[in-house]
Structures are given as structure tokens and as C-alpha cells.
Write a protein that holds these residues in place. Structure first.
Motif, PDB file in Angstrom:
ATOM      1  N   CYS A   1     -23.804   8.530  30.517  1.00  0.00           N
ATOM      2  CA  CYS A   1     -22.547   9.485  31.766  1.00  0.00           C
ATOM      3  C   CYS A   1     -21.319   9.997  31.345  1.00  0.00           C
ATOM      4  N   GLY A   2     -21.121   9.756  30.071  1.00  0.00           N
ATOM      5  CA  GLY A   2     -19.884  10.350  29.187  1.00  0.00           C
ATOM      6  C   GLY A   2     -20.872  11.874  27.749  1.00  0.00           C
ATOM      7  N   HIS A   3     -22.293  11.859  28.126  1.00  0.00           N
ATOM      8  CA  HIS A   3     -22.405  13.465  27.458  1.00  0.00           C
ATOM      9  C   HIS A   3     -22.545  12.630  26.200  1.00  0.00           C
ATOM     10  N   ALA A   4     -22.502  11.570  25.989  1.00  0.00           N
ATOM     11  CA  ALA A   4     -23.266  11.193  23.979  1.00  0.00           C
ATOM     12  C   ALA A   4     -24.519  10.003  24.400  1.00  0.00           C
ATOM     13  N   ARG A   5     -24.573   9.394  22.879  1.00  0.00           N
ATOM     14  CA  ARG A   5     -25.697   9.265  22.829  1.00  0.00           C
ATOM     15  C   ARG A   5     -25.472   7.872  21.265  1.00  0.00           C
ATOM     16  N   PRO A   6     -25.802   7.142  21.459  1.00  0.00           N
ATOM     17  CA  PRO A   6     -25.880   6.063  20.733  1.00  0.00           C
ATOM     18  C   PRO A   6     -26.549   6.420  19.047  1.00  0.00           C
ATOM     19  N   LEU A   7     -26.398   6.835  17.762  1.00  0.00           N
ATOM     20  CA  LEU A   7     -27.177   6.324  16.748  1.00  0.00           C
ATOM     21  C   LEU A   7     -27.065   5.956  15.914  1.00  0.00           C
ATOM     22  N   ASN A   8     -28.085   5.164  15.246  1.00  0.00           N
ATOM     23  CA  ASN A   8     -27.444   4.251  13.724  1.00  0.00           C
ATOM     24  C   ASN A   8     -28.236   4.798  12.530  1.00  0.00           C
TER      25      ASN A   8
ATOM     26  N   HIS B   1     -12.167  12.139  25.309  1.00  0.00           N
ATOM     27  CA  HIS B   1     -12.953  13.421  26.559  1.00  0.00           C
ATOM     28  C   HIS B   1     -13.354  13.019  27.091  1.00  0.00           C
ATOM     29  N   CYS B   2     -13.758  11.727  27.921  1.00  0.00           N
ATOM     30  CA  CYS B   2     -14.096  11.232  29.055  1.00  0.00           C
ATOM     31  C   CYS B   2     -13.358  11.159  30.468  1.00  0.00           C
ATOM     32  N   VAL B   3     -11.311  10.965  29.594  1.00  0.00           N
ATOM     33  CA  VAL B   3     -10.621  10.767  30.258  1.00  0.00           C
ATOM     34  C   VAL B   3     -10.155  12.182  30.766  1.00  0.00           C
ATOM     35  N   ASP B   4     -10.776  13.148  29.739  1.00  0.00           N
ATOM     36  CA  ASP B   4      -9.978  14.789  29.859  1.00  0.00           C
ATOM     37  C   ASP B   4     -11.188  15.040  30.898  1.00  0.00           C
ATOM     38  N   LYS B   5     -12.280  15.297  30.962  1.00  0.00           N
ATOM     39  CA  LYS B   5     -13.297  15.829  31.812  1.00  0.00           C
ATOM     40  C   LYS B   5     -13.096  14.528  33.021  1.00  0.00           C
ATOM     41  N   GLY B   6     -13.195  13.735  33.212  1.00  0.00           N
ATOM     42  CA  GLY B   6     -13.205  12.898  34.567  1.00  0.00           C
ATOM     43  C   GLY B   6     -14.652  12.256  34.481  1.00  0.00           C
ATOM     44  N   LEU B   7     -15.271  12.206  33.107  1.00  0.00           N
ATOM     45  CA  LEU B   7     -16.224  11.480  33.112  1.00  0.00           C
ATOM     46  C   LEU B   7     -16.283  10.070  33.329  1.00  0.00           C
ATOM     47  N   GLU B   8     -17.879   9.152  34.115  1.00  0.00           N
ATOM     48  CA  GLU B   8     -17.196   8.005  34.280  1.00  0.00           C
ATOM     49  C   GLU B   8     -18.714   6.799  34.807  1.00  0.00           C
ATOM     50  N   PHE B   9     -18.979   5.882  34.023  1.00  0.00           N
ATOM     51  CA  PHE B   9     -20.099   5.199  34.700  1.00  0.00           C
ATOM     52  C   PHE B   9     -19.349   4.494  35.584  1.00  0.00           C
ATOM     53  N   ASN B  10     -20.178   4.722  37.410  1.00  0.00           N
ATOM     54  CA  ASN B  10     -19.886   3.797  38.351  1.00  0.00           C
ATOM     55  C   ASN B  10     -21.308   3.348  38.035  1.00  0.00           C
ATOM     56  N   GLY B  11     -22.114   2.364  37.132  1.00  0.00           N
ATOM     57  CA  GLY B  11     -23.710   2.502  37.345  1.00  0.00           C
ATOM     58  C   GLY B  11     -23.697   0.655  37.090  1.00  0.00           C
ATOM     59  N   VAL B  12     -24.860   0.535  38.383  1.00  0.00           N
ATOM     60  CA  VAL B  12     -25.408  -1.258  38.281  1.00  0.00           C
ATOM     61  C   VAL B  12     -25.942  -1.394  37.490  1.00  0.00           C
ATOM     62  N   PHE B  13     -27.188  -2.468  36.969  1.00  0.00           N
ATOM     63  CA  PHE B  13     -27.689  -2.709  35.746  1.00  0.00           C
ATOM     64  C   PHE B  13     -28.134  -3.923  37.136  1.00  0.00           C
ATOM     65  N   ASP B  14     -29.365  -3.371  37.833  1.00  0.00           N
ATOM     66  CA  ASP B  14     -30.208  -4.322  38.606  1.00  0.00           C
ATOM     67  C   ASP B  14     -31.551  -4.407  37.821  1.00  0.00           C
ATOM     68  N   THR B  15     -31.752  -3.850  36.841  1.00  0.00           N
ATOM     69  CA  THR B  15     -33.743  -3.990  36.400  1.00  0.00           C
ATOM     70  C   THR B  15     -32.998  -4.535  34.781  1.00  0.00           C
ATOM     71  N   ASN B  16     -33.952  -5.625  34.197  1.00  0.00           N
ATOM     72  CA  ASN B  16     -33.919  -6.199  32.874  1.00  0.00           C
ATOM     73  C   ASN B  16     -34.261  -4.991  32.201  1.00  0.00           C
ATOM     74  N   MET B  17     -33.954  -4.788  30.693  1.00  0.00           N
ATOM     75  CA  MET B  17     -33.896  -3.811  29.438  1.00  0.00           C
ATOM     76  C   MET B  17     -32.861  -4.363  28.487  1.00  0.00           C
ATOM     77  N   ASN B  18     -33.212  -3.843  27.041  1.00  0.00           N
ATOM     78  CA  ASN B  18     -32.706  -4.425  25.723  1.00  0.00           C
ATOM     79  C   ASN B  18     -31.469  -3.338  25.662  1.00  0.00           C
ATOM     80  N   VAL B  19     -30.534  -4.384  25.466  1.00  0.00           N
ATOM     81  CA  VAL B  19     -29.525  -3.531  24.927  1.00  0.00           C
ATOM     82  C   VAL B  19     -29.359  -1.846  24.352  1.00  0.00           C
ATOM     83  N   TRP B  20     -30.451  -1.580  23.757  1.00  0.00           N
ATOM     84  CA  TRP B  20     -30.140  -0.245  23.326  1.00  0.00           C
ATOM     85  C   TRP B  20     -30.521   0.769  24.489  1.00  0.00           C
TER      86      TRP B  20
END
Length: 202
Positions: free
Chosen positions: A116-123, A88-107
Motif C-alpha cells: 500500500c506504500g508502493h514498497a516490498r520487503p527484500l531479504n 514517502h507515505c506521509v508525503d503521498k498520503g499512502l495508508e494501510f487501512n486493511g484487515v487481516f481476516d485469514t491465516n497467512m505467514n508473516v512475510w
């Protein structure tokens, strides 16, 4: 001579010809395309390592990498959903070009990338899958005929609380990825004389 290098950083090799104008350590800026991620090669049906800004593989790498990620086994993921998101990301040209410059948890980090791909993780139980926002076939339509009498409620945000302009920061890829301000103002703000209400993106 003992060759010493720090573990895990991006390495850059250079050859510099010394001359009379070289009087110190040169300052070098380069574009780092990232580390090799584990991505699915749909053509050959194999996993392989490759630099990628596809949000599906970035998010999966954050969850599964044993050093800086969550170290979660791949068997606990709905891999088919990640393949679906990658396509879907390839088809719509959706990319993640970010930088993680602060502390945060994995989730939170994975959620930021997958957004950035119009998605969210679910458990779901002990497994992890994705919810992908994209066009799909119509399965059901909701209208006044589906609403139980007396259950519908609607709340409007007052005009005084609505943002009339949004401010943020972005990295301009056309200007050596320099950080620049971004300001978007509602087109009807100034002609109507509405009091400006700024909101900042974080």
C-alpha cells in the motif's frame, strides 16, 4: 466479584444510564484505530508507541512483534529505509487501512501492508530492507541504441485473454466501513462490441 478480561483484545469502556427502554445488552459499533505501533519520531529522534496507518510502521510491526508477528530483532532491519518509506507515505498520503481476516505467514502479511506504500520487503543475507517505488533522478536511459542486435523480444497478450472489467470488494469508510462491491469496466468495451472478460481482485 472477580474481574476477568481476555488478554490482548481491544477494550471499550461505556457508561449507560438505565431507564425503562433498556431491556437487554445494547449492540454497540465503534471504530478501532488499532494498537499502538512502534514508530520513529523524527522531531525528537526517539521511538514511541502510537496508533498509525503508515504502511512502513505497520509492516515493521508485523515483522518484529513478538506475539503475533515474526519476532525478528530490530537490529536486522534497514531502519533508515523504513524511515524513508514512512516519510514517502506521509508525503503521498499512502495508508494501510486493511484487515487481516485469514491465516497467512508473516512475510505475506507484511508484503500486503507494504504494498500500500508502493514498497516490498527484500531479504539480503540475514538483514531485511525495502525496495520503494517512487520518482527518482534519471541515472540511465534505455533505447534502441542500448539493445544488442537480435536480443529484443516483445510479446502481446491476445485481446481474448485481456480483462475488460475488474471486480473487487472494499470497505467504505464513509458508510461505517461496510463491505461493498467495486466494478470497473473498460470504457471502450461495450461500444466496440468486445466480449466481456471479468477478473476478480483477491
Amino acid at each position: 466479584m472477580d474481574y476477568v478480561r481476555n488478554k490482548h483484545p481491544a477494550l471499550l469502556g461505556m457508561k449507560i444510564k438505565p431507564d425503562d427502554q433498556l431491556n437487554g445488552i445494547p449492540r454497540v459499533t465503534f471504530l478501532n484505530h488499532g494498537r499502538g505501533l512502534r514508530i520513529w519520531d523524527a522531531t525528537n529522534n526517539i521511538w514511541r508507541a502510537e496508533t498509525s496507518n503508515n504502511t512502513a510502521w505497520v509492516g515493521l510491526d508485523i515483522f518484529t512483534h513478538s506475539r503475533y508477528g515474526g519476532g525478528i530483532p530490530l537490529t536486522r532491519f534497514d531502519v533508515e529505509k523504513y524511515k524513508e518509506l514512512a516519510a514517502h507515505c506521509v508525503d503521498k498520503g499512502l495508508e494501510f487501512n486493511g484487515v487481516f481476516d485469514t491465516n497467512m505467514n508473516v512475510w505475506d502479511a507484511a508484503t500486503m501492508a507494504l504494498r500500500c506504500g508502493h514498497a516490498r520487503p527484500l531479504n539480503i543475507g540475514t538483514r531485511y530492507t525495502l525496495e520503494i517505488e517512487k520518482a527518482d533522478d534519471i541515472y540511465m536511459m534505455f533505447s534502441v541504441a542500448n539493445i544488442i542486435s537480435g536480443t529484443f523480444k516483445q510479446t502481446w497478450l491476445s485481446t481474448q485473454d485481456r480483462a475488460t472489467e475488474v471486480e473487487g470488494q472494499y470497505f467504505d469508510r464513509t458508510d461505517k466501513h461496510k463491505q461493498k462491491p467495486l466494478r470497473v469496466v473498460a470504457s471502450d468495451t461495450y461500444p466496440s462490441g468486445v466480449r466481456t472478460q471479468a477478473s476478480k481482485l483477491t
